[in-house]
Design a protein around this motif. Structure first.
Motif, PDB file in Angstrom:
ATOM      1  N   LEU A  15       3.890  68.170 -29.734  1.00 59.76           N
ATOM      2  CA  LEU A  15       4.317  70.389 -29.836  1.00 59.76           C
ATOM      3  C   LEU A  15       4.692  70.271 -28.750  1.00 59.76           C
ATOM      4  N   ALA A  16       4.171  68.949 -27.686  1.00 59.50           N
ATOM      5  CA  ALA A  16       4.312  69.632 -26.466  1.00 59.50           C
ATOM      6  C   ALA A  16       5.664  69.346 -26.395  1.00 59.50           C
ATOM      7  N   LEU A  17       6.066  68.241 -26.680  1.00 67.44           N
ATOM      8  CA  LEU A  17       7.940  67.704 -26.372  1.00 67.44           C
ATOM      9  C   LEU A  17       8.857  68.606 -26.567  1.00 67.44           C
ATOM     10  N   ALA A  18       8.531  69.968 -27.710  1.00 69.13           N
ATOM     11  CA  ALA A  18       9.374  70.535 -28.535  1.00 69.13           C
ATOM     12  C   ALA A  18       9.051  72.070 -27.752  1.00 69.13           C
ATOM     13  N   HIS A  19       7.946  72.135 -27.002  1.00 70.34           N
ATOM     14  CA  HIS A  19       7.825  72.656 -25.798  1.00 70.34           C
ATOM     15  C   HIS A  19       8.879  72.863 -24.883  1.00 70.34           C
ATOM     16  N   LEU A  20       8.816  71.253 -24.403  1.00 71.21           N
ATOM     17  CA  LEU A  20       9.072  71.256 -23.760  1.00 71.21           C
ATOM     18  C   LEU A  20      10.702  71.665 -23.800  1.00 71.21           C
ATOM     19  N   ASP A  21      11.409  71.267 -24.339  1.00 68.47           N
ATOM     20  CA  ASP A  21      12.320  70.701 -24.900  1.00 68.47           C
ATOM     21  C   ASP A  21      13.216  72.659 -24.469  1.00 68.47           C
ATOM     22  N   GLU A  22      12.021  73.082 -25.550  1.00 71.25           N
ATOM     23  CA  GLU A  22      12.405  74.338 -25.325  1.00 71.25           C
ATOM     24  C   GLU A  22      12.583  75.210 -24.378  1.00 71.25           C
ATOM     25  N   GLY A  23      11.822  75.131 -23.104  1.00 67.59           N
ATOM     26  CA  GLY A  23      11.371  75.529 -22.039  1.00 67.59           C
ATOM     27  C   GLY A  23      12.899  75.497 -21.424  1.00 67.59           C
ATOM     28  N   THR A  24      13.038  73.759 -21.406  1.00 68.10           N
ATOM     29  CA  THR A  24      14.584  73.188 -21.237  1.00 68.10           C
ATOM     30  C   THR A  24      15.812  74.096 -20.768  1.00 68.10           C
ATOM     31  N   ALA A  25      16.174  73.589 -22.387  1.00 69.59           N
ATOM     32  CA  ALA A  25      17.207  75.331 -23.205  1.00 69.59           C
ATOM     33  C   ALA A  25      17.132  76.166 -22.440  1.00 69.59           C
ATOM     34  N   VAL A  26      15.535  77.496 -22.307  1.00 68.92           N
ATOM     35  CA  VAL A  26      15.921  77.878 -21.977  1.00 68.92           C
ATOM     36  C   VAL A  26      16.411  78.230 -20.766  1.00 68.92           C
ATOM     37  N   VAL A  27      15.301  77.498 -19.727  1.00 67.24           N
ATOM     38  CA  VAL A  27      16.080  77.468 -18.493  1.00 67.24           C
ATOM     39  C   VAL A  27      17.281  77.107 -18.464  1.00 67.24           C
ATOM     40  N   ARG A  28      18.040  76.287 -19.057  1.00 67.53           N
ATOM     41  CA  ARG A  28      19.475  75.910 -19.042  1.00 67.53           C
ATOM     42  C   ARG A  28      20.261  76.615 -19.458  1.00 67.53           C
ATOM     43  N   ALA A  29      19.860  77.703 -20.297  1.00 65.16           N
ATOM     44  CA  ALA A  29      21.035  79.090 -21.182  1.00 65.16           C
ATOM     45  C   ALA A  29      21.059  79.503 -20.221  1.00 65.16           C
ATOM     46  N   GLY A  30      20.294  79.949 -19.208  1.00 68.36           N
ATOM     47  CA  GLY A  30      20.146  81.757 -18.555  1.00 68.36           C
ATOM     48  C   GLY A  30      20.698  80.699 -17.363  1.00 68.36           C
ATOM     49  N   LEU A  31      20.686  79.828 -16.731  1.00 64.14           N
ATOM     50  CA  LEU A  31      21.761  78.411 -15.535  1.00 64.14           C
ATOM     51  C   LEU A  31      23.389  78.834 -16.118  1.00 64.14           C
ATOM     52  N   THR A  32      23.835  78.800 -17.426  1.00 62.09           N
ATOM     53  CA  THR A  32      24.687  78.722 -17.393  1.00 62.09           C
ATOM     54  C   THR A  32      25.857  80.218 -17.517  1.00 62.09           C
ATOM     55  N   ARG A  33      24.696  81.288 -17.581  1.00 56.19           N
ATOM     56  CA  ARG A  33      25.347  82.486 -17.559  1.00 56.19           C
ATOM     57  C   ARG A  33      25.851  82.534 -15.958  1.00 56.19           C
ATOM     58  N   VAL A  34      24.910  82.306 -15.130  1.00 53.66           N
ATOM     59  CA  VAL A  34      25.404  82.258 -14.283  1.00 53.66           C
ATOM     60  C   VAL A  34      26.816  81.585 -13.533  1.00 53.66           C
ATOM     61  N   ALA A  35      27.768  82.134 -13.100  1.00 53.84           N
ATOM     62  CA  ALA A  35      29.705  82.346 -12.988  1.00 53.84           C
ATOM     63  C   ALA A  35      29.113  81.167 -11.752  1.00 53.84           C
ATOM     64  N   ASP A  36      30.468  80.406 -11.867  1.00 53.71           N
ATOM     65  CA  ASP A  36      30.873  79.416 -11.340  1.00 53.71           C
ATOM     66  C   ASP A  36      31.315  80.274 -10.174  1.00 53.71           C
ATOM     67  N   GLY A  37      31.300  78.929  -8.513  1.00 56.89           N
ATOM     68  CA  GLY A  37      31.942  79.736  -7.974  1.00 56.89           C
ATOM     69  C   GLY A  37      30.428  79.846  -6.417  1.00 56.89           C
ATOM     70  N   PRO A  38      31.378  80.990  -5.943  1.00 57.43           N
ATOM     71  CA  PRO A  38      29.896  81.248  -5.041  1.00 57.43           C
ATOM     72  C   PRO A  38      28.969  82.212  -5.971  1.00 57.43           C
ATOM     73  N   VAL A  39      28.093  82.132  -5.532  1.00 59.44           N
ATOM     74  CA  VAL A  39      27.043  82.676  -6.376  1.00 59.44           C
ATOM     75  C   VAL A  39      25.316  83.037  -5.765  1.00 59.44           C
ATOM     76  N   ARG A  40      25.071  84.347  -5.733  1.00 62.48           N
ATOM     77  CA  ARG A  40      24.235  84.468  -4.499  1.00 62.48           C
ATOM     78  C   ARG A  40      22.732  84.548  -5.771  1.00 62.48           C
TER      79      ARG A  40
END
Length: 173
Positions: A15-40
């Motif tokens: 359960l802990a590994l699944a939760h950790l994987d889910e958390g990593t995926a959530v943050v990764r998905a959020g960061l992929t929404r950020v545009a390339d190039g300069p970002v504030r």
């Protein structure tokens, strides 16, 4: 259930590994929404904090059992370190791309940002610290203040001059 898992600890680890994987995926998905190039900072920091906050607000009791009340075997600790390093690398990249921040050591600053966000989210979410949306705003404010102060700070090679103090001290009587 014990036909699939040898004991309670193996269930908690899964359960802990699944939760950790889910958390990593959530943050990764959020960061992929950020545009390339300069970002504030205002474009990416709330996304990261909101991802962490939402993840922990969804199942606070489960999270508490998994990460505060159960054993932490080496496999889980290794995955924590890997996920943390991935977050640090991503944040350091964003810090380098921010045209408003000129940081002397983006990697060190990123480690501090990740540690602060993770610590505050774990400490406050689901433990009576407030609503997830409010906490996201508060944590974002704290980290934003730190980042602006870190960008203004002089490099360590040029420490600030301290005023000379004359008078009795504990050391010179």
């Amino acid at each position: 259930m014990y036909q699939y898992f040898p004991n309670k600890d193996s269930i908690l680890l899964t359960l802990a590994l699944a939760h950790l994987d889910e958390g990593t995926a959530v943050v990764r998905a959020g960061l992929t929404r950020v545009a390339d190039g300069p970002v504030r900072l205002t474009e990416w920091l709330p996304v990261v904090v909101e991802g962490f906050t939402r993840l922990h607000a969804d199942e606070p009791r489960l999270h508490r059992v998994l990460f505060e009340e159960s054993p932490r075997p080496p496999e889980l600790l290794d995955r924590f370190r890997l996920a943390e390093q991935e977050a640090v690398t991503a944040v350091a990249g964003l810090l380098r791309r921010d045209p408003d921040l000129d940081l002397p050591d983006p990697e060190r600053t990123a480690r501090i940002v990740v540690a602060v966000v993770e610590s505050l989210v774990h400490r406050l979410v689901g433990q009576g610290g407030g609503e997830a949306e409010e906490l996201t705003g508060e944590i974002t404010t704290v980290v934003t203040g730190y980042l602006h102060a870190a960008a203004r700070r002089r490099p360590v090679t040029d420490p600030p001059t301290l005023p000379h103090h004359r008078g009795p001290t504990a050391y010179n009587g």
